[in-house]
Design a protein around this motif. Structure first.
Motif, PDB file in Angstrom:
ATOM      1  N   ASN A  49      31.892  48.822  40.151  1.00 60.41           N
ATOM      2  CA  ASN A  49      33.088  48.644  39.329  1.00 60.41           C
ATOM      3  C   ASN A  49      34.090  47.887  40.191  1.00 60.41           C
ATOM      4  O   ASN A  49      34.958  48.472  40.820  1.00 60.41           O
ATOM      5  N   GLU A  50      33.955  46.573  40.210  1.00 60.46           N
ATOM      6  CA  GLU A  50      34.724  45.721  41.117  1.00 60.46           C
ATOM      7  C   GLU A  50      35.719  44.853  40.355  1.00 60.46           C
ATOM      8  O   GLU A  50      35.494  44.511  39.194  1.00 60.46           O
ATOM      9  N   SER A  51      36.783  44.489  41.052  1.00 60.39           N
ATOM     10  CA  SER A  51      37.741  43.547  40.470  1.00 60.39           C
ATOM     11  C   SER A  51      38.172  42.551  41.537  1.00 60.39           C
ATOM     12  O   SER A  51      38.300  42.896  42.716  1.00 60.39           O
ATOM     13  N   LEU A  52      38.385  41.329  41.102  1.00 62.42           N
ATOM     14  CA  LEU A  52      38.869  40.254  41.962  1.00 62.42           C
ATOM     15  C   LEU A  52      40.166  39.755  41.340  1.00 62.42           C
ATOM     16  O   LEU A  52      40.177  39.350  40.170  1.00 62.42           O
ATOM     17  N   SER A  53      41.252  39.783  42.100  1.00 59.29           N
ATOM     18  CA  SER A  53      42.543  39.468  41.481  1.00 59.29           C
ATOM     19  C   SER A  53      43.431  38.646  42.395  1.00 59.29           C
ATOM     20  O   SER A  53      43.261  38.615  43.611  1.00 59.29           O
ATOM     21  N   GLN A  54      44.401  37.998  41.753  1.00 57.45           N
ATOM     22  CA  GLN A  54      45.409  37.213  42.459  1.00 57.45           C
ATOM     23  C   GLN A  54      46.657  37.136  41.576  1.00 57.45           C
ATOM     24  O   GLN A  54      46.553  36.938  40.357  1.00 57.45           O
ATOM     25  N   THR A  55      47.819  37.298  42.193  1.00 57.12           N
ATOM     26  CA  THR A  55      49.081  37.221  41.472  1.00 57.12           C
ATOM     27  C   THR A  55      49.861  35.998  41.924  1.00 57.12           C
ATOM     28  O   THR A  55      49.997  35.752  43.127  1.00 57.12           O
ATOM     29  N   VAL A  56      50.348  35.221  40.958  1.00 56.26           N
ATOM     30  CA  VAL A  56      51.123  34.023  41.274  1.00 56.26           C
ATOM     31  C   VAL A  56      52.419  34.025  40.464  1.00 56.26           C
ATOM     32  O   VAL A  56      52.489  34.606  39.384  1.00 56.26           O
ATOM     33  N   TYR A  57      53.421  33.357  40.997  1.00 58.60           N
ATOM     34  CA  TYR A  57      54.693  33.223  40.297  1.00 58.60           C
ATOM     35  C   TYR A  57      54.642  32.000  39.383  1.00 58.60           C
ATOM     36  O   TYR A  57      54.249  30.905  39.805  1.00 58.60           O
ATOM     37  N   LEU A  58      55.033  32.185  38.121  1.00 55.54           N
ATOM     38  CA  LEU A  58      55.049  31.092  37.145  1.00 55.54           C
ATOM     39  C   LEU A  58      56.435  30.974  36.530  1.00 55.54           C
ATOM     40  O   LEU A  58      57.039  31.977  36.143  1.00 55.54           O
ATOM     41  N   GLY A  59      56.922  29.743  36.439  1.00 54.48           N
ATOM     42  CA  GLY A  59      58.170  29.504  35.745  1.00 54.48           C
ATOM     43  C   GLY A  59      57.939  29.449  34.248  1.00 54.48           C
ATOM     44  O   GLY A  59      56.802  29.336  33.772  1.00 54.48           O
TER      45      GLY A  59
ATOM     46  N   THR B 147      39.727  34.084  50.456  1.00 49.71           N
ATOM     47  CA  THR B 147      41.097  33.825  50.889  1.00 49.71           C
ATOM     48  C   THR B 147      42.008  33.686  49.667  1.00 49.71           C
ATOM     49  O   THR B 147      41.660  32.994  48.698  1.00 49.71           O
ATOM     50  N   ASP B 148      43.162  34.344  49.700  1.00 50.03           N
ATOM     51  CA  ASP B 148      44.181  34.362  48.646  1.00 50.03           C
ATOM     52  C   ASP B 148      43.815  35.260  47.466  1.00 50.03           C
ATOM     53  O   ASP B 148      44.599  35.397  46.531  1.00 50.03           O
ATOM     54  N   TRP B 149      42.622  35.868  47.479  1.00 48.41           N
ATOM     55  CA  TRP B 149      42.203  36.807  46.445  1.00 48.41           C
ATOM     56  C   TRP B 149      42.135  38.214  47.031  1.00 48.41           C
ATOM     57  O   TRP B 149      41.989  38.395  48.237  1.00 48.41           O
ATOM     58  N   THR B 150      42.172  39.222  46.162  1.00 41.38           N
ATOM     59  CA  THR B 150      41.995  40.614  46.568  1.00 41.38           C
ATOM     60  C   THR B 150      40.781  41.183  45.852  1.00 41.38           C
ATOM     61  O   THR B 150      40.741  41.234  44.613  1.00 41.38           O
ATOM     62  N   LEU B 151      39.776  41.581  46.620  1.00 44.19           N
ATOM     63  CA  LEU B 151      38.592  42.220  46.065  1.00 44.19           C
ATOM     64  C   LEU B 151      38.761  43.727  46.218  1.00 44.19           C
ATOM     65  O   LEU B 151      38.964  44.229  47.321  1.00 44.19           O
ATOM     66  N   SER B 152      38.665  44.454  45.111  1.00 46.73           N
ATOM     67  CA  SER B 152      38.857  45.900  45.152  1.00 46.73           C
ATOM     68  C   SER B 152      37.836  46.583  44.242  1.00 46.73           C
ATOM     69  O   SER B 152      37.035  45.922  43.572  1.00 46.73           O
ATOM     70  N   GLY B 153      37.890  47.910  44.205  1.00 42.32           N
ATOM     71  CA  GLY B 153      36.957  48.666  43.394  1.00 42.32           C
ATOM     72  C   GLY B 153      35.862  49.296  44.228  1.00 42.32           C
ATOM     73  O   GLY B 153      35.983  49.411  45.455  1.00 42.32           O
TER      74      GLY B 153
END
Length: 208
Positions: free
Chosen positions: A71-81, A12-18
């Motif tokens: 060849n897998e990647s696990l990623s998440q993008t967040v907003y940072l001030g 949850t909140d992550w993206t598994l791709s590849g």
């Protein structure tokens, strides 16, 4: 990070791709279990991560990368001030994968900061490693955290990760106010002790 310690029991909140061709994509597994994949590390009990560094508790779950020819990647993008941030994560190489002939290439970038890039064979096995750093965000915006896992032999080594985090570094003014608050509390405690002593003395004076 959201679900940085995988305590939802999934991605949850992550993206598994590849890609992976074995049918063993990365999964979230519980600690201290000898269960088979996908509810365990193929029978090996993985101990909780107590390597320190993360603001999160050790928890009950971790992410497990295991597939050969992957060849897998696990990623998440967040907003940072804008500001300074502590970043980090932990990694563990299970024993049953470490003896495999094939290697695995692992990389980790937390909030855009490259914290790890190595062949799993070059690190220790059955030991949690903590990777951490401090980053300066000059421009507010979206920042990506990405873990990659690549193998090209059968069988290959595997890796477990946990407790990925991004935590704001307190500003000096905040730390100063916190210090003054602690000093003030200490002063109140001293005064209260002093008042208690005076009261005891007065009571003794009044005794017949």
């Amino acid at each position: 990070l959201l679900n940085g310690s995988f305590e939802t029991g999934d991605f949850t909140d992550w993206t598994l791709s590849g890609t992976e061709t074995q049918g063993y994509p990365a999964v979230v597994i519980p600690y201290d279990t000898t269960g088979p994949y996908p509810i365990g590390a193929f029978g090996e009990s993985i101990p909780p991560d107590t390597s320190g560094g993360s603001p999160d508790a050790a928890g009950n779950y971790a992410a497990y990368f295991v597939s050969d020819f992957a060849n897998e990647s696990l990623s998440q993008t967040v907003y940072l001030g804008a500001g300074q941030y502590y970043v980090g994560f932990s990694a563990y190489a299970p024993a049953n994968g470490f003896v495999n002939a094939g290697d695995a290439f692992f990389t980790a970038s937390v909030a855009g900061d490259p914290l790890a890039s190595y062949m799993v064979s070059s690190g220790p096995s059955t030991t949690w490693q903590n990777f951490s750093g401090i980053i300066d965000i000059a421009v507010s915006g979206d920042y990506s955290t990405t873990f990659t896992f690549a193998t090209d032999l059968l069988p290959s080594k595997d890796i477990v990760i946990d407790r990925a985090y991004i935590e704001a570094v307190p500003e000096p003014g905040t730390l100063a106010l916190l210090g003054l608050g602690l000093i003030g509390l200490a002063g109140i405690a001293v005064r209260r002790r002093g008042q208690a002593v005076v009261a005891d003395r007065e009571e003794c004076v009044c005794c017949p």
